[in-house]
Design an enzyme around this catalytic site. Structure first.
Site, mmCIF file in Angstrom:
data_model
loop_
_atom_site.group_PDB
_atom_site.id
_atom_site.type_symbol
_atom_site.label_atom_id
_atom_site.label_comp_id
_atom_site.label_asym_id
_atom_site.label_seq_id
_atom_site.Cartn_x
_atom_site.Cartn_y
_atom_site.Cartn_z
ATOM 1 N N GLY A 561 37.208 57.153 53.858
ATOM 2 C CA GLY A 561 35.938 57.054 54.562
ATOM 3 C C GLY A 561 36.097 56.265 55.836
ATOM 4 N N GLY A 563 33.811 53.810 58.199
ATOM 5 C CA GLY A 563 32.552 53.079 58.227
ATOM 6 C C GLY A 563 32.257 52.550 59.609
ATOM 7 C CB SER A 564 29.529 50.465 60.868
ATOM 8 O OG SER A 564 29.766 49.393 59.993
ATOM 9 C CG PHE A 565 31.917 46.873 61.930
ATOM 10 C CD1 PHE A 565 31.819 46.662 63.292
ATOM 11 C CD2 PHE A 565 30.804 46.694 61.142
ATOM 12 C CE1 PHE A 565 30.625 46.264 63.857
ATOM 13 C CE2 PHE A 565 29.607 46.290 61.695
ATOM 14 C CZ PHE A 565 29.502 46.085 63.062
ATOM 15 N N GLY A 566 35.184 50.231 60.722
ATOM 16 C CA GLY A 566 36.561 50.565 60.424
ATOM 17 C C GLY A 566 36.678 51.660 59.396
ATOM 18 C CB VAL A 568 37.296 52.667 53.332
ATOM 19 C CG1 VAL A 568 37.625 52.194 51.928
ATOM 20 C CG2 VAL A 568 36.218 51.797 53.927
ATOM 21 C CE LYS A 585 34.142 47.302 56.453
ATOM 22 N NZ LYS A 585 32.818 46.807 56.139
ATOM 23 C CG ASP A 691 20.433 51.671 52.624
ATOM 24 O OD1 ASP A 691 19.531 52.491 52.356
ATOM 25 O OD2 ASP A 691 21.487 51.974 53.195
#
Ligand code: NAG
Ligand code: NAG
Ligand code: NAG
Ligand code: NAG
Ligand code: NAG
Ligand code: NAG
Ligand code: NAG
Ligand code: NAG
Ligand code: NAG
Ligand code: NAG
Ligand code: NAG
Length: 868
Positions: A561, A563-566, A568, A585, A691
């Protein structure tokens, strides 16, 4: 007008008779209607031909064939095709003893055929297609028209049997009865002694076959060495597809059996038919695997096997590089007779049970226009080679198990008009190039795991043409798509639907922490080089080298995956002498805010620890082999996926659908409530998750639920959100449509009541099996209202049927079964009531999460769970 026509006909006919009489030894040359072009044409070579042709006398002309035509006894050919003649065919035609060719096609002729027509023993061409003729064919017609070569009666209203005497037509080449009402079986003798037979088209009738004997015609057709086309589509054929199909002449170019109820498998011998251009078998009950020998069919342009029960993997196919077969050298059959309207190449394998990967050889299909593999069980990635299918206009891969990202090579499909990738496991961001593919007119990316910002150009501006629904982590895009706004810092979005948790370190968290700590210590939060907060006895720090090794140098096959900052990665690493599977991550430090995010995430994870929250194992803060800063977080790997997959994706285990039963669901609900209660009671500041939704609830080996993804979490009692908070857009994001509390939409402050709302919706979803975004409830009705209206009397209608039907291995009686169903229903009603109380419109009307937790525990204890 009719009188005028009659005059005209007679005038021309007289000339023709003269010619004909002067040339009694006229040779009989079959002449396609194309040769009779123009308004009126007569034999140009008076030695050889006596022809009358009136094509397209005038547009809209409605007339009748004069009886007196029958007086022209020496006529050898008549073409009155393509007019609007509306009447019966005159009996007098029976007098035309010399007639060799009769073209009456494409008129509005009605009534039955005059029986005298079958006295025309010289007739070779009978073309009465596309009229409104009725009646049956005389059983002995084959013996009365011994010279017939082409029998073309398609698109009329004939009924009755195909006369077996057709088998006696030793000269026959073409039989076409498309779109009539013919019934009974196909004569088994067809083709046996008919060496010239090359086209047999019974498409669109009511022909039957139930046993092998009824299918005998296919065996006898193997005797026809010139066979080009066999079509028995759209009939009522049943029984097993005979193996004889592989013994058909290698000249065969078209074989169609669509829309019947044919069973059995496609024999491997199909690969003998090396000249096959099109094979149509859709809408039957065929099964087994697709024969690998299909790959021998190098001239195949069109293959449709949709809507059958095929299993196994997709064989390698090679589509022909040329045009359709109709453009090949001379055929005795006029091309329009094939009734093939569009000339394109396609591969339709939709609605089967095909498994395995989409082979990279798909790139060999360079001339393919349409590829439909929808509704199968195809897994793996979309091969990059798809970009080599440069003719592709229609690509439908919907309803499979495809994963990974949309390959960038898709951009090369410049002619693409329709792209449907919906209902797969695809992830990553939506590539920008889709917005600049000008031809694209339909785009469906719904129900995947796409994330990040939706492009705002091209097709994405048209909400009717585009669907991105059911991807919970998308943001931005055109306002019509009604997605949450993107934060500037989450350009690439944040995946929360992957198996491994990604706990997004977020700017807000940083700010929240800042506030939290500021409240207590009034000190500044450090930025770089954070203190690694995890105690050394439990968590040893790992190096870049170790993580590189664990993830096989961050290999793409381990990427699970972005994600927003990197990104995984899944990895295997030794921690305290123990090999374990972990999720790594890796922060993309080029991304603005990444450092702060790392700090914040570390702090946040230090703050919280609970058995129902996802656990961090270790962190890495160092430099990589290039000497750049490197930061990573290592989480426990939760192997059982997320709750969303369990509820909606119908997971399978060894072919058996895996369904969560009532007890398991109740326990998960209790787990989640425990986690929330812990967060809401956290000291010094309560934490609001913000969330909560099924895809953020991960399950471990023992099916214990772990709440993850604190990317949007907020600590309460913080001071007013500061300007940096606003500018990053974090304030705007407060959850996911469907689960987000209504008051957030009105701009209200985040509160623990908002989480309770999401929890209530989650409960309703878990026990009804319906997503809150389900369109079934319509604009006015929500999931909450849908359940509330049904309680308590119509509850069974809203309960997830899987819960009531779930594996009932009945040793007991029906009575006992009903008893258990009653208990289950009662239990579910109690749970749904909690869901209703949690998802009340007014925040302060909602239950406290602690009360909900205790109520659910009481329900669990009250119902003897062994009985459920
Ligand atoms: C067909 O021809 C036969 C003899 O050739 C004749 O006896 C018979 O009447 C004809 N039938 C019709 C319907 O014209
Ligand atoms: C064919 O005949 C039917 C009645 O038998 C009539 O309803 C229909 O309009 C006719 N079609 C054409 C194209 O003339
Ligand atoms: C074919 O012709 C033969 C002899 O002409 C006849 O005996 C036989 O009945 C015909 N077959 C059919 C199916 O009509
Ligand atoms: C093929 O034709 C021969 C005679 O030409 C005949 O004996 C044989 O039965 C036919 N085969 C089939 C399958 O009809
Ligand atoms: C197909 O042809 C082969 C070889 O000629 C023969 O052995 C086989 O019996 C035929 N099969 C059918 C179903 O006609
Ligand atoms: C196939 O069988 C189904 C179920 O018996 C029936 O409803 C359907 O009409 C059949 N289709 C054809 C084309 O015969
Ligand atoms: C499809 O095949 C499976 C097993 O191969 C069978 O159980 C099922 O009944 C078939 N479905 C249909 C519609 O024939
Ligand atoms: C793709 O295939 C699915 C399933 O066959 C179908 O429902 C859908 O309409 C197709 N998409 C397009 C755009 O044609
Ligand atoms: C949006 O897409 C639909 C369906 O493809 C099309 O009919 C419509 O014209 C498009 N609207 C615009 C403004 O392009
Ligand atoms: C894709 O979905 C299927 C079924 O919904 C599930 O079994 C599988 O684990 C999923 N794969 C991924 C990578 O999410
Ligand atoms: C995002 O960044 C742009 C400039 O990079 C800025 O103009 C815009 O206001 C920002 N949007 C939000 C929501 O912060």
């Amino acid at each position: 007008m009719a009188a005028l026509l009659e005059c005209f006909l007679l005038a021309v006919a007289v000339v023709l008779v003269a010619h004909s009489a002067a040339a009694p030894a006229a040779s009989r040359l079959p002449l396609p209607p194309a040769a009779a072009a123009g308004d009126v044409s007569a034999g140009s070579d008076s030695d050889r031909l006596a022809l009358m042709a009136f094509k397209k006398l005038s547009n809209g002309f409605v007339g009748c064939i004069p009886e007196s035509l029958g007086d022209l006894q020496f006529l050898e050919a008549i073409s009155l095709a393509d007019n609007k003649l509306r009447c019966r065919i005159p009996d007098s035609f029976g007098n035309l003893h010399e007639l060799v060719e009769l073209y009456l096609d494409n008129n509005e002729l009605e009534g039955s055929l005059p029986i005298s027509l079958f006295n025309l023993s010289s007739l070779e061409m009978l073309n009465i297609q596309d009229n409104n003729l009725t009646g049956v064919f005389p059983p002995d017609m084959g013996d009365r028209l011994p010279n017939l070569q082409q029998f073309l009666v398609s698109k009329n209203q004939f009924h009755g049997l195909i006369p077996p005497s057709l088998c006696n037509l030793s000269m026959i080449q073409v039989i076409q009865t498309v779109d009539n009402f013919l019934s009974g079986t196909i004569p088994q003798c067809l083709g046996r002694n008919q060496k010239m037979l090359s086209v047999v088209n019974f498409d669109g009738n009511q022909l039957e076959a139930t046993n092998d004997a009824d299918w005998g015609f296919l065996s006898s057709l193997t005797n026809c060495s010139n066979m080009i086309l066999i079509d028995v589509s759209i009939n009522k054929l049943q029984g097993v597809l005979p193996k004889a199909i592989g013994n058909m002449s290698t000249q065969l170019e078209y074989f169609g059996i669509t829309n019947n109820n044919i069973t059995g498998t496609i024999p491997e011998s199909i690969g003998n038919l090396v000249n096959l251009d099109e094979l149509d078998m859709e809408n039957n009950l065929l099964m087994g695997s697709l024969p690998a020998s299909l790959g021998n069919l190098k001239k195949l342009n069109r293959l449709s096997l949709s809507n059958n029960n095929f299993s196994g993997s997709i064989p390698q196919l090679s589509f022909r590089n040329g045009g359709p077969f109709l453009q090949q050298p001379f055929r005795p059959i006029p091309k329009e007779l094939f009734l093939i309207s569009t000339i394109s190449s396609f591969l339709y394998l939709a609605h089967n049970r095909l498994t395995g990967n989409l082979p990279s050889e798909v790139g060999n299909l360079k001339n393919l226009d349409e590829l439909d593999l929808s509704d199968n069980k195809i897994s793996g990635k979309i091969p990059t080679t798809i970009g080599e299918c440069q003719s592709l206009q229609y690509l439908n891969l919907s309803g499979n198990f495809l994963e990974g990202t949309i390959p960038p090579s898709l951009e090369q499909l410049r002619g693409l008009l329709v792209l449907d990738l919906s209902q797969n496991n695809l992830s990553g961001t939506i590539p920008r190039f889709l917005g600049s593919m000008t031809g694209l007119s339909t785009l469906n990316l719904s129900s995947n795991y796409f994330e990040g910002e939706v492009p705002k150009d091209g097709i994405f501006l048209n909400a009717t043409a585009t669907s991105v629904m059911g991807n919970n982590d998308l943001c931005g895009g055109a306002p019509q798509l009604k997605l949450p706004k993107c934060s500037n810092q989450t350009k690439h979005g944040l995946s929360s639907k992957i198996i491994i948790i990604i706990i997004a370190g977020s700017t807000i968290l940083f700010l929240i922490l800042f506030t939290c700590f500021a409240l207590r210590r009034r000190t500044k939060l450090r930025r770089a080089n954070p203190k690694i907060p995890l105690s050394d006895e439990q968590h040893m720090r790992v190096s870049y080298a170790q993580l590189s090794k664990a993830t096989n140098r961050f290999a793409s096959e381990n990427l699970i995956g972005v994600g927003s900052f990197g990104a995984v990665y899944k990895g295997r690493i030794g921690i305290s002498d123990q090999q374990m599977v972990v999720a790594v991550k890796v922060l993309n430090l080029q991304q603005a805010g990444a450092y702060r995010s790392f700090d914040a995430e570390c702090e946040a994870l230090r703050c919280i620890r609970h058995r129902n929250l996802v656990k961090i194992l270790t962190v890495c803060s160092g430099i990589d082999f290039q000497g750049s800063d490197f930061k990573a977080l290592v989480f426990e790997f939760l192997p059982n996926g997320n709750l969303d997959q369990w509820l909606h994706k119908h997971l399978e285990e060894e072919g058996e659908p895996k369904v969560l039963n009532l007890v398991e669901r109740l326990q998960i609900a209790i787990d989640v409530a425990s986690a929330l209660e812990y967060l809401h009671q956290h000291k010094p500041c309560p934490i609001v998750h913000c969330d909560l939704k099924p895809s953020n609830i991960l399950l471990d080996n023992d099916m214990v639920a772990h709440v993850g993804d604190f990317g949007l979490a907020r600590f309460l009692h913080q001071e007013h959100s500061n300007s940096s908070d606003k500018s990053t857009g974090w304030n705007a994001i407060r959850g996911t449509i469907g689960y987000v509390a209504p008051e957030y939409g009105l701009g209200n402050e985040v509160s623990i009541h908002g989480d309770v709302y999401s929890y209530g919706i989650l409960l309703l979803e878990m026990f009804t099996g319906k997503r809150p975004t389900n369109s079934e409830f319509g604009e006015v009705l929500t999931l909450h209202e849908y359940v509330e209206t049904a309680l308590p009397d119509q509850t069974t209608s809203v309960i997830d049927q899987d819960l009531l039907n779930a594996t009932w291995n009945s040793e007991g009686t029906a009575q006992k079964y009903h008893h258990i169903e009653e208990i289950r229903t009662e239990c579910i009603v109690s749970i749904l009531k909690v869901g209703i109380l949690c998802s009340k419109e007014i925040p302060t009307d909602r239950m406290q999460i602690g009360d909900a937790l205790r109520e659910l525990q009481a329900i669990r204890d009250r119902f003897d769970t062994h009985q459920l």
